[in-house]
Design an enzyme around this catalytic site. Sequence first.
Site, short mmCIF file in Angstrom:
data_model
loop_
_atom_site.label_atom_id
_atom_site.label_comp_id
_atom_site.label_asym_id
_atom_site.label_seq_id
_atom_site.Cartn_x
_atom_site.Cartn_y
_atom_site.Cartn_z
N LYS A 40 119.09 50.24 -90.46
CA LYS A 40 119.47 48.87 -90.83
C LYS A 40 118.65 47.91 -89.97
O LYS A 40 118.46 48.17 -88.77
CB LYS A 40 120.97 48.69 -90.58
CG LYS A 40 121.56 47.37 -91.08
CD LYS A 40 123.07 47.32 -90.83
CE LYS A 40 123.71 46.07 -91.38
NZ LYS A 40 125.18 46.06 -91.16
N SER A 66 127.79 44.79 -95.37
CA SER A 66 126.47 44.23 -95.18
C SER A 66 125.34 45.25 -95.12
O SER A 66 124.17 44.90 -95.32
CB SER A 66 126.44 43.43 -93.87
OG SER A 66 126.63 44.31 -92.77
N SER A 84 131.31 47.18 -93.07
CA SER A 84 129.92 47.08 -93.51
C SER A 84 129.20 48.41 -93.71
O SER A 84 128.09 48.43 -94.23
CB SER A 84 129.11 46.22 -92.54
OG SER A 84 129.35 44.86 -92.80
#
Lengths: 473, 476
Positions: free
Chosen positions: A74, A149, A173
């Site tokens: 990420k 997210s 997330s």
Amino acid sequence: MNARTTAQRVRRGEISAVSVLEDSLARIHAENPRLNAFLRLDEEGARAAAERVDALVAAGDDPGPLAGVPIALKDNLCQRGVVTTCASRILGEWRPPYTATVVERLAGAGALLVGKTNLDEFAMGSSTENSAYGPTLNPRDLSRVPGGSSGGSAAAVAADFTPVALGSDTGGSIRQPASFCGVVGLKPTYGLVSRFGLVAFASSLDQIGPFSTTVEDAALTLEVIGGHDPRDSTSLRVGAPQLVAHVDDGVAGRRVGLVRELFEGADAEVVAAVHTAAEVLRAAGADVVDLSIPELSLGLSAYYIIAPAEASSNLARFDGVRFGHRVSGEDVTAMMEATRTFGFGDEVKRRIMLGTYALSAGYYDAYYGQALKVRTLMIDAFARAYQHVDLLLGATAPTVAFPFGAKSHDPMTMYLNDVFTIPTNLVGHPAISVPFATGEGGLPVGVQLLGPGMSESVMLAGARILERDREGL
Amino acid sequence: MSLPDGWELVVGLEVHTELLTASKLFCGCENRFGEEPNTHVCPVCLGLPGSLPVLNRQAVELAMRIGAALHCTIAPSTFHRKNYFYPDQSKDYQISQYDLPINSRGYLDLPDGSRIGIERAHLEEDTGKTTHLSSGGRLQGAERSLVDYNRCGVPLVEIVSAPDIRSSAQARAYASELRSVLIATGASDGRLEEGSIRFDANVSVRRAGEPFGTRCEIKNLNSLRSLQRAIDYEAQRQIDLIESGGVVRQETRHWDEGLGETSTLRVKEDAEDYRYFRDPDLVDLAPEPAWVDEVRHRLPPMPSERRSALGALLSSPTSAQLDAVEAVVELGIERFVHAVARENGDVVIALSRAANELASAVDEVDRLAEHSFVTVVDMEASGEVSATQAKALLAGLLAGEDSDPRSLARAKGFEKMDQSALSTLVEELIGAHPDEWSRYRGGDEKLAQFFIGQVMRRTKGQANGKTVIEELNARR
């Protein structure tokens, strides 16, 4: 091919890390322009790592438990020299001069770090629509969001770009996008995985964890990235967890609480999946009981005070002075203001303002102080529940993946997506989302298993049962 | 300076001291003053995204030593974030302690016997240094602002006194005594000129018997002198204001050393809301009781005890001797005087030599062995060398010319003068200065100095003044 099998075959010399990487890159080049899961690739770095792995194998050495496994990161995880954006304009082309502990540990285990994935700006969002670099598409249905997210990491695993990706989970997330994309997503116990090198959203809630296609791969990855790190003061003083060895321990004799507050209000197909999961666990020998933990309904409002409050302080450093993008101004103050006005997106600004307000003199007691009390209530409530059961079962998200734009106009509706995932972050416990059923339009539905602090081993064994019997369904 | 009749001054001091640690409070960067800008920095003290603070154990130890020296309660504590935007603050928040400081509720006794309460002494990190160009040094309107982060993250202890101070002289005495204590604990180098210790003064005035008045906080006090001057100025300003019918506003004021004035920096209404909250990147600081006990146990003697111990060597000390005691303790060189006392030497001479000759070369005293100092004092006391020669010997030993006083005395030709040679010389001088001699014989004692001076010139200071007077009197 999953991570464990890949690593085993690379370590035995049956396949080369370079060939595994090239296959992965070929899929990424073919599909990523459409999906936008990766923001940036580090092909050169990954190739060099693959060659090192192959050289070690050729020399008779062991490159480690993730030998030759391509892994996506990420883009809020720092990797020395690799542009890190947090999907925000404010970081510009910032290249961190240092590497996150988890990234070092992956590299040390022989993993190939292929690139950085898309996210909601600074991990604030549930759809990856809040990225300054465009949304990521859900590989299961390109008209729908991948969740967020960590949407880019979930999509990268769902699209078979890499067998494993890392995300961060502050209020769901990792687990919510895992559910939306039909992959496994694990949020570890707070403090089990070092946050050093993770760009902070809400420090007391953030935790790094893996996405994978199998429960076993999640266990394997957590073994590599978990354990004490002296560079993170909140890191637990525990060694690397032993998980893979227990993943097939089963749930016979385990007590599981089916928690009403963790599925009530969800779509019917989601509720049905949770009940089926309860039956599967029961059939495997678990004692499943109905539970109610009323305090869980307080989680969402406490979270939306605590997380923005910490974020308002964590994101203060993005001021244009030392790194990232700078918009010039009359003097330093004007420069900082112009930089932040340009650099942050709407959702980030909204949360900074919420958090600033919640911490302000005259409001602190009514908002932040009150939210901390709620957090304590929830810790106590979970502790009481775990006197009677080993694990809790519920839904991950109230719905399947929703279409683009369906919720982005209304922050409150978007926030409600996290209602089942937030409680574990507030109390620092682990939880895992396992793809278990399909709903509307054949879209995946995940169910969530929760456990008390440091119960990953038991939780993964339960998740493995759900995974196995999903296969049999 | 004294206040007009009927007025009372009330002062509380906030003293920031940098700690003498090897590294910064939350990272491994070297803690050093005066290096090239931005050479002692890392991702943590630069506040780069993703970096995390890890508390420095040595800083905790030094903070606890300060707490122990100030008779504080040392308790489990927490760290908070003080949020404000300023370029010298790399994270745009400062990690400090708020409602639970490591040290609280202590006191400091001053040399005059007064006791000043200590409310707290907490740990926090220092900021970087900003230079604003072409704006008179202010941020507003600066064409360029330069920041040096070498100091950013350096450990500080902020020591907050109770509002117990009642005069500017007492404020100065408190600051000076606190500085000596900080040096004695090993927590600080005490260098005011390098900003190692910095003062803020909260000043208010009231008519005797009334409750506390509104206070103003004075910043930019970089020396004991400016501390005292600023308090005097501010007290008079507030009295003048009240006496002319005005009201003191709560505000922060800046001391201008050149103008000798304070001026408004910001008023209370503009005060920042720092939005303090617990730093979620740090855990509670809870030193084990055994560690706290060890710190208290190992604390070296504080200046007040050391002054008493040194003063006790003198039978009925003069005020000049008491000043010398204070100076010698302040410089931490009283071990030389104690060494002389142990050998039953002349303590008065020893104190004087320590307060003057050793004090003037204090950076070199490590070159001087205690037994060499004892020898020089004995040589002077016995008349083996004159006072002038003893001073020269100490200077030579401190300069590293030799390490043995007697061999240095020989090298300098400081052998004790032969009595008959001195006798002959005195005869000779009497003959050469008949007028002075007759005036001396007539009772003008001042002329003894004239003859001593002549003898010293001829013997290059080798003679002992007392012996010269004995020779003169034998012929009177």
